[in-house]
Design an enzyme around this catalytic site. Sequence first.
Site, PDB file in Angstrom:
ATOM      1  N   ASP A 196      -0.150   5.174   1.010  1.00 29.95           N
ATOM      2  CA  ASP A 196      -0.367   6.122   2.104  1.00 29.95           C
ATOM      3  C   ASP A 196      -0.250   5.423   3.448  1.00 29.95           C
ATOM      4  O   ASP A 196      -0.941   4.436   3.710  1.00 29.95           O
ATOM      5  CB  ASP A 196      -1.762   6.762   1.990  1.00 29.95           C
ATOM      6  CG  ASP A 196      -1.864   7.709   0.809  1.00 29.95           C
ATOM      7  OD1 ASP A 196      -0.982   8.557   0.666  1.00 29.95           O
ATOM      8  OD2 ASP A 196      -2.827   7.582   0.033  1.00 29.95           O
ATOM      9  N   ASP A 246       0.874  -1.169   0.000  1.00 32.27           N
ATOM     10  CA  ASP A 246       0.000   0.000   0.000  1.00 32.27           C
ATOM     11  C   ASP A 246       0.915   1.223   0.000  1.00 32.27           C
ATOM     12  O   ASP A 246       2.137   1.101   0.226  1.00 32.27           O
ATOM     13  CB  ASP A 246      -0.890  -0.029   1.249  1.00 32.27           C
ATOM     14  CG  ASP A 246      -1.755   1.215   1.366  1.00 32.27           C
ATOM     15  OD1 ASP A 246      -2.419   1.570   0.370  1.00 32.27           O
ATOM     16  OD2 ASP A 246      -1.764   1.829   2.448  1.00 32.27           O
TER      17      ASP A 246
END
Length: 270
Positions: free
Chosen positions: A15, A13
């Site tokens: 953020d 991922d």
Amino acid sequence: MALIDQFDGVLFDLDGVLYAGAKAIPGAPEAVTELSRRGIQSAFVTNNASRSAAKIAEHLVELGISATPDQVYGSATAGIKLMSGYVPAPAKVLVTGSDSLRALCREAGYTVVDSADASPEAVIQGFEPTLGWTDLAEAAYAINRGALWFATNLDRSVPRERGVAPANGALVEAISFATDQRPRAAGKPEPEMFSQAARALSLTNPLVIGDRLDTDILGGNRAGFTSALVLTGATTEAEARAASGEERPDMLISCLADLFASEQSDPRSS
């Protein structure tokens, strides 16, 4: 043997894992570099629909993280694919989101319109930090007049340099209150983006690393991959250890440097 030696690739991922806003998470560039040095492939699986794969890769490179657009798997493309199963191109579509999402819709053959008065057959909503009341109201008008509603993702919050801020899911809720409807959603926690990335890199045993239980971990687990919750983003250690079912990570790591350690923290051990 280091923790990462159990896997043939990493699906990151973004953020809260590699960066927060305009700054890299401490140690993230070094971790991605070390993976490359060891010959372990990486891909970036993100629900961020506000930027193109090229822009996301460019941002990562600016932060010292080696990345190319073909390593980026985003929810904007997944959302358009979902929409195409219900509303095929060249239907009229109202885009409540970024210029990048509009461009992708046009590339897919859709007729992009700016107003509910143009009678769009669908509304597709993706994260864009400059969206305002007028944009959300226009989407509500179209949905209330019968347009089908799609969302690239339903993330409720996003880590930023100054703290945690509302994400696409929070803006979806505003329209939902106004229409009493829910969108069909793509992106995480659906497993497709993870599976797509693994197939593209010919990975058989990837590690999914994220900072959210309800998107990253749930999506990685649904894809059948090992999941690791990193404590540099939206989820606390207490929340991770209290998680249950498909939202429970296989392991906890305090930071990405833990990938190269010989021990890991297992949430099932507490």
